[in-house]
Structure formats: structure tokens, C-alpha cells
Design a protein around this motif. Structure first.
Motif, PDB file in Angstrom:
ATOM      1  N   ALA A  29       0.825  -1.200   0.000  1.00 31.62           N
ATOM      2  CA  ALA A  29       0.000   0.000   0.000  1.00 31.62           C
ATOM      3  C   ALA A  29       0.862   1.254   0.000  1.00 31.62           C
ATOM      4  O   ALA A  29       1.981   1.264   0.514  1.00 31.62           O
ATOM      5  CB  ALA A  29      -0.908   0.005   1.224  1.00 31.62           C
ATOM      6  N   ARG A  30       0.329   2.303  -0.593  1.00 33.24           N
ATOM      7  CA  ARG A  30       0.941   3.636  -0.560  1.00 33.24           C
ATOM      8  C   ARG A  30      -0.063   4.551   0.114  1.00 33.24           C
ATOM      9  O   ARG A  30      -1.200   4.660  -0.334  1.00 33.24           O
ATOM     10  CB  ARG A  30       1.237   4.124  -1.970  1.00 33.24           C
ATOM     11  CG  ARG A  30       1.868   5.515  -1.990  1.00 33.24           C
ATOM     12  CD  ARG A  30       2.036   6.079  -3.393  1.00 33.24           C
ATOM     13  NE  ARG A  30       2.886   5.229  -4.205  1.00 33.24           N
ATOM     14  CZ  ARG A  30       2.582   4.843  -5.448  1.00 33.24           C
ATOM     15  NH1 ARG A  30       1.446   5.207  -6.003  1.00 33.24           N
ATOM     16  NH2 ARG A  30       3.415   4.093  -6.134  1.00 33.24           N
ATOM     17  N   ALA A  31       0.354   5.172   1.201  1.00 30.72           N
ATOM     18  CA  ALA A  31      -0.523   6.065   1.979  1.00 30.72           C
ATOM     19  C   ALA A  31      -1.818   5.354   2.360  1.00 30.72           C
ATOM     20  O   ALA A  31      -2.903   5.930   2.326  1.00 30.72           O
ATOM     21  CB  ALA A  31      -0.806   7.345   1.202  1.00 30.72           C
ATOM     22  N   GLY A  32      -1.693   4.059   2.699  1.00 35.48           N
ATOM     23  CA  GLY A  32      -2.853   3.300   3.152  1.00 35.48           C
ATOM     24  C   GLY A  32      -3.737   2.749   2.048  1.00 35.48           C
ATOM     25  O   GLY A  32      -4.699   2.035   2.325  1.00 35.48           O
ATOM     26  N   ARG A  33      -3.421   3.051   0.793  1.00 41.77           N
ATOM     27  CA  ARG A  33      -4.234   2.551  -0.329  1.00 41.77           C
ATOM     28  C   ARG A  33      -3.487   1.436  -1.047  1.00 41.77           C
ATOM     29  O   ARG A  33      -2.333   1.628  -1.452  1.00 41.77           O
ATOM     30  CB  ARG A  33      -4.523   3.668  -1.325  1.00 41.77           C
ATOM     31  CG  ARG A  33      -5.325   4.770  -0.714  1.00 41.77           C
ATOM     32  CD  ARG A  33      -5.640   5.786  -1.750  1.00 41.77           C
ATOM     33  NE  ARG A  33      -7.049   6.084  -1.580  1.00 41.77           N
ATOM     34  CZ  ARG A  33      -7.794   6.696  -2.451  1.00 41.77           C
ATOM     35  NH1 ARG A  33      -7.280   7.091  -3.585  1.00 41.77           N
ATOM     36  NH2 ARG A  33      -9.062   6.925  -2.211  1.00 41.77           N
ATOM     37  N   PRO A  34      -4.120   0.283  -1.238  1.00 42.17           N
ATOM     38  CA  PRO A  34      -3.464  -0.830  -1.935  1.00 42.17           C
ATOM     39  C   PRO A  34      -3.079  -0.432  -3.356  1.00 42.17           C
ATOM     40  O   PRO A  34      -3.871   0.166  -4.087  1.00 42.17           O
ATOM     41  CB  PRO A  34      -4.534  -1.920  -1.960  1.00 42.17           C
ATOM     42  CG  PRO A  34      -5.497  -1.554  -0.880  1.00 42.17           C
ATOM     43  CD  PRO A  34      -5.469  -0.059  -0.787  1.00 42.17           C
ATOM     44  N   VAL A  35      -1.823  -0.744  -3.741  1.00 40.49           N
ATOM     45  CA  VAL A  35      -1.361  -0.427  -5.097  1.00 40.49           C
ATOM     46  C   VAL A  35      -0.784  -1.643  -5.815  1.00 40.49           C
ATOM     47  O   VAL A  35      -0.655  -1.640  -7.036  1.00 40.49           O
ATOM     48  CB  VAL A  35      -0.306   0.700  -5.092  1.00 40.49           C
ATOM     49  CG1 VAL A  35      -0.927   2.008  -4.650  1.00 40.49           C
ATOM     50  CG2 VAL A  35       0.884   0.347  -4.234  1.00 40.49           C
ATOM     51  N   ALA A  36      -0.411  -2.684  -5.070  1.00 40.77           N
ATOM     52  CA  ALA A  36       0.177  -3.861  -5.701  1.00 40.77           C
ATOM     53  C   ALA A  36      -0.082  -5.084  -4.833  1.00 40.77           C
ATOM     54  O   ALA A  36      -0.401  -4.968  -3.645  1.00 40.77           O
ATOM     55  CB  ALA A  36       1.672  -3.668  -5.909  1.00 40.77           C
ATOM     56  N   ARG A  37       0.080  -6.247  -5.462  1.00 41.79           N
ATOM     57  CA  ARG A  37      -0.124  -7.503  -4.742  1.00 41.79           C
ATOM     58  C   ARG A  37       1.053  -8.416  -5.053  1.00 41.79           C
ATOM     59  O   ARG A  37       1.440  -8.587  -6.208  1.00 41.79           O
ATOM     60  CB  ARG A  37      -1.431  -8.134  -5.206  1.00 41.79           C
ATOM     61  CG  ARG A  37      -1.775  -9.394  -4.523  1.00 41.79           C
ATOM     62  CD  ARG A  37      -3.108  -9.891  -4.933  1.00 41.79           C
ATOM     63  NE  ARG A  37      -3.289  -9.694  -6.379  1.00 41.79           N
ATOM     64  CZ  ARG A  37      -4.324 -10.125  -7.062  1.00 41.79           C
ATOM     65  NH1 ARG A  37      -5.277 -10.762  -6.448  1.00 41.79           N
ATOM     66  NH2 ARG A  37      -4.418  -9.928  -8.345  1.00 41.79           N
ATOM     67  N   LEU A  38       1.639  -9.002  -4.027  1.00 43.78           N
ATOM     68  CA  LEU A  38       2.754  -9.933  -4.177  1.00 43.78           C
ATOM     69  C   LEU A  38       2.226 -11.334  -3.922  1.00 43.78           C
ATOM     70  O   LEU A  38       1.740 -11.632  -2.829  1.00 43.78           O
ATOM     71  CB  LEU A  38       3.868  -9.579  -3.180  1.00 43.78           C
ATOM     72  CG  LEU A  38       5.133 -10.410  -3.220  1.00 43.78           C
ATOM     73  CD1 LEU A  38       5.832 -10.300  -4.570  1.00 43.78           C
ATOM     74  CD2 LEU A  38       6.075  -9.978  -2.107  1.00 43.78           C
ATOM     75  N   VAL A  39       2.267 -12.175  -4.955  1.00 47.84           N
ATOM     76  CA  VAL A  39       1.777 -13.553  -4.848  1.00 47.84           C
ATOM     77  C   VAL A  39       2.784 -14.481  -5.505  1.00 47.84           C
ATOM     78  O   VAL A  39       3.596 -14.069  -6.322  1.00 47.84           O
ATOM     79  CB  VAL A  39       0.391 -13.733  -5.519  1.00 47.84           C
ATOM     80  CG1 VAL A  39      -0.670 -12.923  -4.821  1.00 47.84           C
ATOM     81  CG2 VAL A  39       0.453 -13.388  -6.981  1.00 47.84           C
ATOM     82  N   ALA A  40       2.717 -15.738  -5.163  1.00 49.43           N
ATOM     83  CA  ALA A  40       3.598 -16.739  -5.763  1.00 49.43           C
ATOM     84  C   ALA A  40       3.183 -16.992  -7.206  1.00 49.43           C
ATOM     85  O   ALA A  40       2.011 -16.898  -7.563  1.00 49.43           O
ATOM     86  CB  ALA A  40       3.533 -18.039  -4.973  1.00 49.43           C
ATOM     87  N   LEU A  41       4.172 -17.299  -8.032  1.00 42.89           N
ATOM     88  CA  LEU A  41       3.886 -17.693  -9.406  1.00 42.89           C
ATOM     89  C   LEU A  41       3.276 -19.081  -9.414  1.00 42.89           C
ATOM     90  O   LEU A  41       3.547 -19.887  -8.522  1.00 42.89           O
ATOM     91  CB  LEU A  41       5.170 -17.703 -10.239  1.00 42.89           C
ATOM     92  CG  LEU A  41       5.819 -16.356 -10.480  1.00 42.89           C
ATOM     93  CD1 LEU A  41       7.148 -16.532 -11.200  1.00 42.89           C
ATOM     94  CD2 LEU A  41       4.902 -15.462 -11.292  1.00 42.89           C
TER      95      LEU A  41
END
Length: 80
Positions: A29-41
Motif C-alpha cells: 500500500a501507498r498512503a494506506g491505499r493498496p497499489v500492488a499484490r505480491l503472490v507466488a507464481l
């Protein structure tokens, strides 16, 4: 699902990559807002299918490899 800010993600990236590879989803998150997701391939352990799985399920007409041979030949020789 765990949410972390960008600074924390940069500081502890290897730890979050390990968590993601173990199946956990990490939201950045940036400033509390979700911007990306990290998941396994997805696993690339796809095994090739054995030959002959369709044997007996369908039939081809006699001379299938020669069907419409004259018409096909004319198409290749036609001037456009």
C-alpha cells in the motif's frame, strides 16, 4: 492476507517474497491505499501428456491426408 506499506516492503522484501512463495498474499500500500499484490507464481511443473490419449475416440476418413489436394494446389498456384 497481509498489508504492508511500500517502505516496509522495500526494507523486508526478501521476507515478503518468502511468505508469498509459501502461499501468502501480500498487499503493498501507498498512503494506506493498496497499489500492488505480491503472490507466488503458478507452478510450472506441467507434465507432458502421453501420446495416444484420443485413441479410439474418433476416426478419420480414408485418404484424409489427400482430401481436397487438387483444390489446395490450385489455391497455391493462383495468381493474385
Amino acid at each position: 492476507m497481509q498489508t504492508v506499506n511500500i517502505h516496509e516492503a522495500k526494507t523486508h522484501l526478501s521476507r515478503f517474497v518468502e511468505l508469498a512463495s509459501a502461499g501468502e498474499e501480500i498487499v503493498i500500500a501507498r498512503a494506506g491505499r493498496p497499489v500492488a499484490r505480491l503472490v507466488a507464481l503458478e507452478s510450472s511443473d506441467v507434465k507432458p501428456r502421453p501420446l495416444g490419449l484420443g485413441r479410439g475416440r474418433f476416426t478419420l476418413p480414408e485418404g484424409f491426408d489427400r482430401m481436397y489436394a487438387d483444390e489446395i494446389q490450385r489455391m497455391f498456384e493462383a495468381e493474385g
